[in-house]
Scaffold this active site. Structure first.
Site, PDB file in Angstrom:
ATOM      1  N   GLU A   1      31.142  54.122  46.393  1.00 54.96           N
ATOM      2  CA  GLU A   1      31.517  52.804  45.884  1.00 54.96           C
ATOM      3  C   GLU A   1      30.888  51.710  46.742  1.00 54.96           C
ATOM      4  O   GLU A   1      30.635  51.913  47.933  1.00 54.96           O
ATOM      5  CB  GLU A   1      33.034  52.642  45.896  1.00 54.96           C
ATOM      6  CG  GLU A   1      33.641  52.738  47.279  1.00 54.96           C
ATOM      7  CD  GLU A   1      35.157  52.872  47.251  1.00 54.96           C
ATOM      8  OE1 GLU A   1      35.807  51.987  47.816  1.00 54.96           O
ATOM      9  OE2 GLU A   1      35.677  53.856  46.688  1.00 54.96           O
TER      10      GLU A   1
ATOM     11  N   CYS B   1      22.989   4.143  58.086  1.00 54.76           N
ATOM     12  CA  CYS B   1      22.375   5.026  57.090  1.00 54.76           C
ATOM     13  C   CYS B   1      20.860   5.076  57.291  1.00 54.76           C
ATOM     14  O   CYS B   1      20.205   4.025  57.361  1.00 54.76           O
ATOM     15  CB  CYS B   1      22.702   4.522  55.689  1.00 54.76           C
ATOM     16  SG  CYS B   1      21.882   5.455  54.376  1.00 54.76           S
TER      17      CYS B   1
ATOM     18  N   CYS C   1      19.298   3.150  54.018  1.00 54.29           N
ATOM     19  CA  CYS C   1      19.453   1.730  53.692  1.00 54.29           C
ATOM     20  C   CYS C   1      19.905   0.881  54.869  1.00 54.29           C
ATOM     21  O   CYS C   1      19.967  -0.346  54.748  1.00 54.29           O
ATOM     22  CB  CYS C   1      20.433   1.556  52.530  1.00 54.29           C
ATOM     23  SG  CYS C   1      22.151   1.926  52.952  1.00 54.29           S
TER      24      CYS C   1
ATOM     25  N   TYR D   1      48.641  29.654  25.712  1.00 52.57           N
ATOM     26  CA  TYR D   1      49.100  30.387  26.898  1.00 52.57           C
ATOM     27  C   TYR D   1      50.106  29.547  27.683  1.00 52.57           C
ATOM     28  O   TYR D   1      51.167  30.025  28.085  1.00 52.57           O
ATOM     29  CB  TYR D   1      47.906  30.740  27.781  1.00 52.57           C
ATOM     30  CG  TYR D   1      48.289  31.380  29.098  1.00 52.57           C
ATOM     31  CD1 TYR D   1      48.431  32.759  29.203  1.00 52.57           C
ATOM     32  CD2 TYR D   1      48.532  30.597  30.224  1.00 52.57           C
ATOM     33  CE1 TYR D   1      48.800  33.349  30.404  1.00 52.57           C
ATOM     34  CE2 TYR D   1      48.906  31.175  31.429  1.00 52.57           C
ATOM     35  CZ  TYR D   1      49.033  32.552  31.512  1.00 52.57           C
ATOM     36  OH  TYR D   1      49.413  33.122  32.707  1.00 52.57           O
ATOM     37  N   ASP D   2      49.765  28.280  27.908  1.00 47.06           N
ATOM     38  CA  ASP D   2      50.650  27.399  28.677  1.00 47.06           C
ATOM     39  C   ASP D   2      51.991  27.213  27.978  1.00 47.06           C
ATOM     40  O   ASP D   2      53.032  27.104  28.628  1.00 47.06           O
ATOM     41  CB  ASP D   2      49.985  26.039  28.896  1.00 47.06           C
ATOM     42  CG  ASP D   2      48.752  26.144  29.786  1.00 47.06           C
ATOM     43  OD1 ASP D   2      48.707  27.087  30.603  1.00 47.06           O
ATOM     44  OD2 ASP D   2      47.841  25.318  29.650  1.00 47.06           O
TER      45      ASP D   2
ATOM     46  N   GLU E   1      40.648  45.400  48.144  1.00 43.83           N
ATOM     47  CA  GLU E   1      39.924  44.359  48.875  1.00 43.83           C
ATOM     48  C   GLU E   1      39.995  43.064  48.082  1.00 43.83           C
ATOM     49  O   GLU E   1      39.611  43.020  46.908  1.00 43.83           O
ATOM     50  CB  GLU E   1      38.457  44.777  49.056  1.00 43.83           C
ATOM     51  CG  GLU E   1      37.726  44.053  50.139  1.00 43.83           C
ATOM     52  CD  GLU E   1      37.934  44.681  51.520  1.00 43.83           C
ATOM     53  OE1 GLU E   1      37.421  44.106  52.485  1.00 43.83           O
ATOM     54  OE2 GLU E   1      38.605  45.732  51.620  1.00 43.83           O
TER      55      GLU E   1
ATOM     56  N   LYS F   1      30.796  48.637  49.164  1.00 48.65           N
ATOM     57  CA  LYS F   1      31.744  48.176  50.194  1.00 48.65           C
ATOM     58  C   LYS F   1      31.850  46.656  50.086  1.00 48.65           C
ATOM     59  O   LYS F   1      30.971  45.930  50.531  1.00 48.65           O
ATOM     60  CB  LYS F   1      31.282  48.593  51.585  1.00 48.65           C
ATOM     61  CG  LYS F   1      32.287  48.273  52.682  1.00 48.65           C
ATOM     62  CD  LYS F   1      31.813  48.799  54.034  1.00 48.65           C
ATOM     63  CE  LYS F   1      32.832  48.479  55.111  1.00 48.65           C
ATOM     64  NZ  LYS F   1      33.019  47.027  55.295  1.00 48.65           N
TER      65      LYS F   1
ATOM     66  N   LEU G   1      37.206  52.817  58.891  1.00 45.31           N
ATOM     67  CA  LEU G   1      36.190  53.832  58.602  1.00 45.31           C
ATOM     68  C   LEU G   1      35.134  53.888  59.700  1.00 45.31           C
ATOM     69  O   LEU G   1      34.754  52.865  60.264  1.00 45.31           O
ATOM     70  CB  LEU G   1      35.506  53.536  57.264  1.00 45.31           C
ATOM     71  CG  LEU G   1      36.387  53.568  56.014  1.00 45.31           C
ATOM     72  CD1 LEU G   1      35.548  53.236  54.786  1.00 45.31           C
ATOM     73  CD2 LEU G   1      37.053  54.923  55.845  1.00 45.31           C
TER      74      LEU G   1
END
Length: 672
Positions: A116, A413, A416, A38-39, A179, A118, A85
């Site tokens: 469908e 820390c 430690c 592909y490349d 979307e 959302k 909507l």
């Protein structure tokens, strides 16, 4: 030397071939050529277009690479408004929507709808003129949005030129609405990379999609895992449609991605059935949805119904119950990761969120705590979406008593006692202790995890003992542990020691992707590990790779490439790999995808499996060139049904998909 006309023909041929393979890879999940092939096609096209710039067109696949960064987004006016909507929040409100339609139409006849999922993403409008993408814009205020055409062109699921395999004439001009979203798994991996780089994580997949789309530098968008589902058209010139489902059929035929769960149904009762089904299915989907959309299918009825205010009368968004709840932060602790990153975690009063009891939530980093002003004792709103780690959305400030305690990540820390620093440009605080036991513990836990070497019986408590007793200093030391040393540890008897040593021995021949993941290379998760294993096939080939080889692989950008090269250049890491080899750790060579027995096949598992776990079954499929999915779709080839199989089995039976028992699956995979 090639003449201009020959160059034009070659360029057109290359464009067609590259877009064909783009569709096979990104939309059908069924590549026919390797990444290298592909490349090679893409580089050949780029070279020809550079030599003959008069043939460089807007629909060229080379445009997907990304143009020069912008200083700001220009406004883009939609040819027709992108209306919002109206919402319905219950089944009763869905029934009322149907009653309103019938009152307006003065009819009692049963209506036909398209329903469908959302998608919780970013709405965009694409304009195609004579079949070529000319403009991509965000929804904005519905009349105009931001021109994000450069970024839209980098999305491989969006055709730069409408595909038309027949003599049918394409529209002269058409607006296509959809979307843009980010799958949940991709979102998690993106946030993991951002946290590892000291960058603030995105709050949710929608924010990640929006932030990725609105990058002034299109090359950043190109590296983000964005996808798009198309769901409607706006202005259409030179083509007429009768039904909304005809529109969706045309979009699919033209090369656009349309959600496979969209259905045409008769009557509002069927809409409600689908609404219930989606709620059950919600957490199994690979992307986030926040409801369902119902649309009147007949476009002439849509025209008659028109719009009220800024919403169409002929559609409604049916929202799901929120996956949020309020609780109280009892304490904040700090976890130390395998790269030394200190992550604050809120310990909360247990609360049910989306059907799951939640008692901990990540606070990410100090910047996030300061931005939201989170304090110990605060009442907070927490959110859990799908299987994403719970997070604190905001503080309920009105509930404060004045006794809440601000929190700051410590300067030393907690594991430690070493100095904690925050590097310039990073959001993360890191422990710089060279012998921090917490970092080593996390590193070993990652190494032995199911996604890595999968060493059974080596749990967190035992790892802690091994580190604290200084029996291990790196992952390779696991393969040199002695029987007597293990027997001296707490809760380790003869049988448990024998079982652990057997499990360690069994782990010596993992698949290549597992050892790549186990090594803990920054920015390299399970997905990238699989890509690297398929490309290089042996660990030595990966160790000796070059920057050019890595950058030639799709899904691997400069940041990941640099991280891989730095890891294998590190002398300490090379010593660990040599120790692993001397201990007999030898990953299996990855099978070439073309020769793998399950290549191109998609499996879905349902019910309880008796001879393996779901993860083990998935690994078998992927190791043999197949794919394991979580939901049954038209792309599913086999459903493997265990005990007490549920709705997935019923759906597969209705769709005529081949059903396998666990034994039949293992026989097909050559395991028995």
């Amino acid at each position: 030397m090639m003449d201009a006309e020959s160059a034009r023909k070659n360029i057109e041929d290359l464009k067609a071939r590259i877009e064909y393979h783009n569709r096979r890879y990104y939309q059908l999940d069924d590549p026919e050529i390797s990444d290298a092939e592909y490349d090679s096609l893409l580089q050949e096209l780029i070279a020809l277009e550079k030599q003959f710039p008069q043939w460089l067109t807007e629909d060229s696949p080379s445009r997907r690479i990304g143009a020069a960064p912008l200083s700001k987004f220009a406004p883009a006016v939609h040819l027709s408004p992108m209306l919002s909507l109206a919402n319905a929040f219950s089944e009763e409100e869905i029934l009322e929507f149907d009653r309103r339609l019938k009152r307006f139409l003065d009819s009692s006849e049963r209506l036909s709808f398209v329903v469908e999922p959302k998608i919780d993403g970013v709405a965009v409008n694409l304009i195609y003129s004579s079949g070529v993408l000319t403009t991509g814009a965000t929804r904005g205020d519905g009349a105009k949005g931001e021109d994000v055409t450069q970024n839209i062109r980098t999305l491989h699921t969006i055709p730069l030129k409408i595909q038309n395999g027949s003599d049918e004439r394409l529209p002269e001009q058409i607006e296509i609405r959809g979307e843009i979203y980010m799958e949940t798994a991709a979102f998690r991996k993106l946030n993991e990379r951002r946290l590892a780089a000291g960058e603030p994580p995105f709050a949710n997949p929608r924010n990640a999609a929006a932030g990725s789309l609105r990058q002034l530098d299109a090359s950043i968008t190109a590296r983000r895992p964005l996808k798009m589902f198309c769901y409607a058209v706006g202005i259409v010139r030179g083509r007429a449609f009768t039904y909304h489902h005809d529109v969706l059929h045309a979009l699919k035929k033209w090369g656009f991605s349309v959600n496979p769960f969209i259905r045409q149904v008769e009557g509002i009762e069927k809409c409600i059935e689908f609404y219930r089904e989606l709620q059950d299915l919600r957490n199994e989907l690979p992307y986030e949805i926040d409801g369902m959309v119902i649309k009147v299918d007949d476009l002439s009825l849509q025209t008659r119904l028109g719009a009220v205010s800024r919403s169409p009368r002929w559609a409604v968004a049916c929202k799901f119950a929120a996956t949020q709840a309020t609780t109280v932060i009892r304490d904040i602790i700090v976890n130390v990761g395998r790269t030394g990153t200190l992550t604050p975690v809120a310990l909360m009063t247990p609360v049910k969120v989306g059907g799951v009891t939640v008692s901990r939530a990540t606070l990410h980093n100090q910047d996030e705590i300061d931005k939201k002003d989170i304090r110990i004792g605060d009442t907070v709103l927490v959110q859990r979406a799908g299987d994403v780690i719970p997070e604190v959305v905001k503080v309920i400030v009105s509930n404060r008593s004045g006794r809440e305690i601000p929190f700051k990540i410590p300067d030393t820390c907690p594991e430690c006692g070493s100095e904690v620093v925050r590097l310039a440009g990073e959001a993360a605080h890191r422990c710089i202790g060279l012998s921090c036991p917490a970092q080593l513990r996390r590193h070993i836990q990652h190494f032995v995890s199911r996604g890595g070497m999968d060493i059974e019986g080596l749990g967190d408590k035992l790892v802690s003992q091994l580190v604290n007793q200084k029996l291990i200093h790196d992952p390779a030391d696991l393969y040199y542990l002695s029987h007597d040393a293990l027997l001296n540890l707490e809760r380790m008897a003869e049988k448990s020691v024998s079982n652990l040593l057997s499990a360690i021995e069994l782990s010596k021949h993992p698949s290549l992707d597992k050892i790549i993941f186990a090594l803990g290379i920054r920015h390299v998760g399970e997905h990238i590990s699989k890509i690297l294993a398929r490309r290089f096939r042996t660990l030595d080939a990966l160790i000796n790779t070059t920057e050019n080889e890595l950058l030639a692989i799709r899904d691997i950008g400069p940041e990941v490439s640099s991280s891989i090269l730095e890891f294998f250049r590190n002398a300490s890491n090379r010593r660990v790999i040599e120790k692993l080899k001397k201990a007999g750790v030898s990953p299996l060579e990855t099978i070439s995808p073309r020769s793998a027995p399950l290549t191109g096949k998609t499996f879905v598992f349902t019910g309880a499996l008796s001879r393996m776990t779901r993860d083990e079954a998935k690994q078998i499929v992927e190791s043999l060139g197949g794919q394991a999915a979580g939901t049954v779709t038209k792309k599913t080839d086999y459903v493997v049904a265990g005990e007490a199989a549920g709705s997935k089995l019923q759906k597969a039976q209705k769709a005529g998909i081949a059903i396998l028992s666990e034994e039949e699956f293992l026989r097909l995979a050559g395991k028995i």
